[in-house]
Design an enzyme around this catalytic site. Structure first.
Site, mmCIF file in Angstrom:
data_model
loop_
_atom_site.group_PDB
_atom_site.id
_atom_site.type_symbol
_atom_site.label_atom_id
_atom_site.label_comp_id
_atom_site.label_asym_id
_atom_site.label_seq_id
_atom_site.Cartn_x
_atom_site.Cartn_y
_atom_site.Cartn_z
ATOM 1 C CG PHE A 104 -1.833 1.253 1.177
ATOM 2 C CD1 PHE A 104 -2.893 1.303 0.283
ATOM 3 C CD2 PHE A 104 -1.590 2.352 1.982
ATOM 4 C CE1 PHE A 104 -3.707 2.439 0.202
ATOM 5 C CE2 PHE A 104 -2.393 3.481 1.908
ATOM 6 C CZ PHE A 104 -3.452 3.522 1.020
ATOM 7 C CG ASP A 158 5.536 3.620 1.837
ATOM 8 O OD1 ASP A 158 5.571 4.253 2.915
ATOM 9 O OD2 ASP A 158 4.500 3.484 1.164
ATOM 10 C CE LYS A 204 -0.968 5.544 7.787
ATOM 11 N NZ LYS A 204 -0.635 4.999 6.482
HETATM 12 C C1 LIG Z 1 -0.893 5.257 5.089
HETATM 13 C C2 LIG Z 1 0.159 4.863 4.132
HETATM 14 C C3 LIG Z 1 0.371 5.566 2.936
HETATM 15 C C4 LIG Z 1 -0.522 6.698 2.488
HETATM 16 O O1 LIG Z 1 -0.477 7.789 3.350
HETATM 17 P P1 LIG Z 1 -1.589 8.949 3.211
HETATM 18 O O2 LIG Z 1 -1.112 9.982 4.189
HETATM 19 O O3 LIG Z 1 -2.897 8.337 3.583
HETATM 20 O O4 LIG Z 1 -1.559 9.428 1.814
HETATM 21 C C5 LIG Z 1 1.413 5.164 2.129
HETATM 22 N N1 LIG Z 1 2.208 4.139 2.468
HETATM 23 C C6 LIG Z 1 2.033 3.434 3.602
HETATM 24 C C7 LIG Z 1 2.958 2.318 3.925
HETATM 25 C C8 LIG Z 1 0.987 3.762 4.470
HETATM 26 O O5 LIG Z 1 0.791 3.052 5.575
#
Ligand SMILES: *Cc1c(COP(=O)(O)O)cnc(C)c1O
Length: 395
Positions: free
Chosen positions: A136, A221, A250
């Site tokens: 994701f 990421d 986050k």
């Molecule tokens: C939550 C998340 C995203 C997206 O972040 P947003 O602030 O919602 O755009 C991308 N990568 C990972 C691993 C995430 O947990």
């Protein structure tokens, strides 16, 4: 006030399956709804509020900065942004930081940086990114295309070109997928939304080796795994491999909207004036909050405490696995933990919420726990007791 839920269902875009409560206040790991009911928070706004709610260091930083200067645009130098970048690069491999407003935007910046890097080197044909199945990376067009989950893409086709997907935790598949057009490999160190999947110990080092061999970039990421979630400031620091680009969001500002793409000097040099930009990215307000988070987090006690509570938590979950047949597996590291069930997790989470414990479910059957890093053993005991009661009915 009690009409909030009803009104929201009429006026807010219908993209979220809401829990049936309206939250009005938080303090530490506690939350309260509009009826005054108290909850213990094992979700932390989806791995965001790492210091808990209303943390005094963040509250003070935000209120002082809000009274001084909120926003001026990136056409000017500002101190909080500069000092935050300096703090971040001093704590990891990176030399430069691009600030934006979310995880998706941080990944957009990372992908753009990787393409631009090869374009600047005279290799514009190197533009494809290898990403993982079940990953994701966000909901914008590029990050949605990078994401390895069909459900997220449905109805938004055609997908943006330039992404190839291979199974997570499979080095051979990555090696096979690399072509002359590949510019980067993109992965989460631990797949969080994908069901809390921890790769085998040689996976990230293996990716590093492959990328070096092929002369392509490695992007981690760490939007969810970063900021102490797994027991180190950044998960890759525990996992034996360093990327060329890392994204954060986050936990970085404990709930204020921020994202960051961090890179080595060589890779970041692809971003020249005008190459990329955002109006709000790294405002004095959000970066002042993030500085307070970094300072509080770098206080070694907090990370060490979170590791020891995380170990305790994982052991308690393992005891539940021994006790209940419906528990298939305990997954995760630090305070990013998952309990894989052999049945839907939604009803379990709903029942727990009624009993005062908040967490959520990924992939339909994985209870996912990402509490504030200040969570205590006593809080964990309370959750485990609650799960013990609920799962007893499912045996
Ligand atoms: C939550 C998340 C995203 C997206 O972040 P947003 O602030 O919602 O755009 C991308 N990568 C990972 C691993 C995430 O947990």
């Amino acid at each position: 006030m009690n009409n909030t839920k009803q009104l929201a269902d009429q006026v807010i875009a219908n993209t979220y399956a809401r829990n049936p409560i309206c939250l009005v206040k938080g303090q530490g790991v506690k939350l309260w709804d509009e009826d005054g009911k108290e909850y213990t928070d094992f979700l932390a706004g989806i791995a965001v509020c790492i210091l808990g709610h209303a943390h005094p260091a963040v509250t003070q930083a935000v209120s002082e900065q809000a009274a001084k200067l909120v926003h001026v645009s990136n056409l000017f130098y500002t101190e909080p942004q500069t000092l935050l970048a300096d703090q971040l690069i001093n704590s990891c491999f990176a030399d430069r930081v691009f600030f934006c407003n979310s995880g998706a935007e941080a990944n957009e910046a990372a992908i753009k940086m990787a393409r631009k890097y090869f374009s600047e080197k005279g290799q514009p044909d190197k533009y494809r990114v290898i990403a993982m199945e079940k990953s994701f990376h966000g909901r914008t067009f590029a990050t949605m295309a990078a994401t390895g989950q069909d459900a997220i893409k449905k109805g938004f086709e055609p997908m943006m070109d330039g992404f190839d997907h291979v199974p997570f935790n499979d080095l051979e598949a990555v090696e096979k997928a690399i072509t002359d057009e590949t510019c980067a490999v993109l992965t989460e160190p631990i797949q969080a939304e994908g069901g809390v999947m921890v790769p085998f110990p040689g996976y990230l080092p293996g990716l590093r080796e492959l990328c070096d061999k092929k002369g392509i970039l490695l992007i981690f990421d760490e939007v969810q795994t970063g900021m102490g979630r797994t027991g180190a400031l950044f998960a890759h620091q525990q996992m034996g491999a360093t990327p060329d680009i890392m994204t954060l969001a986050k936990g970085l500002a404990n709930g204020l909207p921020i994202g960051a793409a961090l890179a080595t000097e060589e890779v970041a040099s692809a971003f020249t004036p005008g190459a990329h930009a955002t109006t709000f990215g790294g405002t004095p307000l959000v970066t002042a909050a993030a500085r307070a988070v970094m300072i509080t987090l770098m206080d070694q006690d907090l990370l060490e405490m979170s590791i020891s509570v995380g170990d305790y938590f994982k052991n308690q979950l393992l005891l539940l696995k021994e006790k209940f047949d419906c528990v298939e597996e305990v997954r995760g590291m630090g305070l990013l933990l998952g309990l894989k069930l052999n049945m839907p997790g939604g009803p379990i989470a709903a029942k727990a919420m009624e009993m005062g414990y908040i967490f959520n479910v990924t992939q339909g059957d994985v209870l996912r726990f990402v509490p504030p890093l200040i969570i205590t053993r006593k809080d964990v005991d309370g959750l485990i007791e609650t799960l013990d009661k609920i799962l007893a009915d499912c045996r």
